[in-house]
Write a protein that holds these residues in place. Structure first.
Motif, mmCIF file in Angstrom:
data_model
loop_
_atom_site.group_PDB
_atom_site.id
_atom_site.type_symbol
_atom_site.label_atom_id
_atom_site.label_comp_id
_atom_site.label_asym_id
_atom_site.label_seq_id
_atom_site.Cartn_x
_atom_site.Cartn_y
_atom_site.Cartn_z
ATOM 1 N N GLN A 53 0.876 -1.407 0.073
ATOM 2 C CA GLN A 53 0.044 -0.093 -0.170
ATOM 3 C C GLN A 53 0.817 1.298 0.110
ATOM 4 O OE1 GLN A 53 -2.648 0.514 3.349
ATOM 5 N NE2 GLN A 53 -4.031 1.829 2.241
ATOM 6 N N HIS A 56 2.443 1.511 -3.449
ATOM 7 C CA HIS A 56 1.432 1.968 -4.435
ATOM 8 C C HIS A 56 1.278 3.336 -4.484
ATOM 9 C CE1 HIS A 56 -2.903 2.330 -5.484
ATOM 10 N NE2 HIS A 56 -2.641 1.497 -6.298
ATOM 11 N N ALA A 57 1.138 3.916 -3.143
ATOM 12 C CA ALA A 57 0.648 5.540 -3.040
ATOM 13 C C ALA A 57 1.948 6.064 -3.626
ATOM 14 C CB ALA A 57 0.336 5.932 -1.754
ATOM 15 N N THR A 128 -4.649 -0.615 -9.989
ATOM 16 C CA THR A 128 -5.535 -0.860 -8.784
ATOM 17 C C THR A 128 -6.618 -1.323 -8.724
ATOM 18 O OG1 THR A 128 -4.731 1.423 -8.570
ATOM 19 C CG2 THR A 128 -6.667 1.328 -7.523
ATOM 20 N N CYS A 131 -5.817 -4.917 -8.073
ATOM 21 C CA CYS A 131 -5.807 -5.233 -6.658
ATOM 22 C C CYS A 131 -7.077 -5.507 -6.192
ATOM 23 C CB CYS A 131 -5.206 -3.949 -5.906
ATOM 24 S SG CYS A 131 -3.476 -3.727 -6.396
ATOM 25 N N ASN A 132 -8.128 -4.707 -6.673
ATOM 26 C CA ASN A 132 -9.555 -4.967 -6.084
ATOM 27 C C ASN A 132 -10.036 -6.262 -6.264
ATOM 28 O OD1 ASN A 132 -9.887 -2.564 -4.486
ATOM 29 N ND2 ASN A 132 -10.044 -1.304 -6.354
ATOM 30 N N HIS A 135 -8.605 -8.769 -4.407
ATOM 31 C CA HIS A 135 -9.187 -8.561 -2.975
ATOM 32 C C HIS A 135 -10.468 -9.571 -3.141
ATOM 33 C CE1 HIS A 135 -6.893 -5.156 -1.613
ATOM 34 N NE2 HIS A 135 -6.078 -6.218 -1.708
ATOM 35 N N ASN A 143 -11.816 -4.655 1.204
ATOM 36 C CA ASN A 143 -10.604 -3.813 1.445
ATOM 37 C C ASN A 143 -10.342 -3.270 -0.101
ATOM 38 O OD1 ASN A 143 -8.038 -2.686 1.664
ATOM 39 N ND2 ASN A 143 -7.032 -4.660 2.692
ATOM 40 N N VAL A 145 -9.162 -0.688 -2.730
ATOM 41 C CA VAL A 145 -7.921 0.051 -2.977
ATOM 42 C C VAL A 145 -8.406 1.318 -4.008
ATOM 43 C CG1 VAL A 145 -5.534 0.300 -4.008
ATOM 44 C CG2 VAL A 145 -6.477 -1.740 -2.550
ATOM 45 N N LYS A 146 -8.061 2.618 -3.681
ATOM 46 C CA LYS A 146 -8.367 3.571 -4.732
ATOM 47 C C LYS A 146 -7.105 4.369 -5.135
ATOM 48 C CE LYS A 146 -9.387 7.331 -1.424
ATOM 49 N NZ LYS A 146 -10.371 8.334 -1.459
#
Length: 178
Positions: A53, A56-57, A128, A131-132, A135, A143, A145-146
């Protein structure tokens, strides 16, 4: 002749006894090392996800600021974290599914190499979304992610450094404590 046979037999028995002692000692050492290994710290899956995370950011802000060197660094940090998950968390469904991130990561890496902001953004969104999807596939759909909106890293400037900008260098390298 009997004496030689008796001496040879005695030496053989003595050698076998020493070998048994060595085997027992080695088995004890192996058991001790296995015990230590079992007690060694091994990062949990959540530790790896927290690291992912963060990177990623940071990757997002590096790309948005066209800091391609930092973006390249962060993409490799993400790839390393994924490799570590597959190594240290093998056998989990999440570890088996995480390979689905490879294609979006490769596409982002290509955009970084080409310094293509539009391709970076498009592929980062794909990452992104992937990732979702992962999940959801492993039962962690809660959970989500954005795209990062504001950097939680107030101690990092994501703009590329310009070595000819003396003010910038002085501003960011000198201590402001008086």
């Amino acid at each position: 002749m009997k004496h030689l046979l008796l001496i040879g037999l005695s030496l053989s028995l003595l050698a076998c006894n020493q070998q048994a002692d060595n085997t027992k000692e080695l088995e004890e050492r192996i058991n001790n090392l296995e015990s230590k290994l079992a007690d060694a710290y091994k990062p949990g899956f959540g530790d790896f996800m927290g690291s992912i995370q963060t990177h990623h950011a940071k990757l997002w802000f590096a790309g948005q600021n066209e800091n391609w060197d930092l973006a390249d660094f962060e993409i490799h940090e993400l790839e390393e974290a994924i490799e570590d998950i597959q190594k240290y968390q093998a056998g989990r469904k999440e570890s088996e599914m995480i390979g689905m991130l490879n294609v979006p990561l490769e596409n982002i890496e290509k955009a970084i190499d080409e310094k293509d902001s539009e391709a970076f953004k498009r592929n980062f969104i794909s990452l992104t979304n992937t990732c979702n999807k992962c999940h959801i596939a492993v039962g962690f759909e809660f959970n989500v992610v954005k795209l990062p909106e504001t950097s939680p890293f107030t101690n990092q400037d994501f703009r590329p450094i310009n070595s000819e900008d003396i003010y910038y260098l002085e501003e960011h390298t000198t201590s402001k404590t008086n």
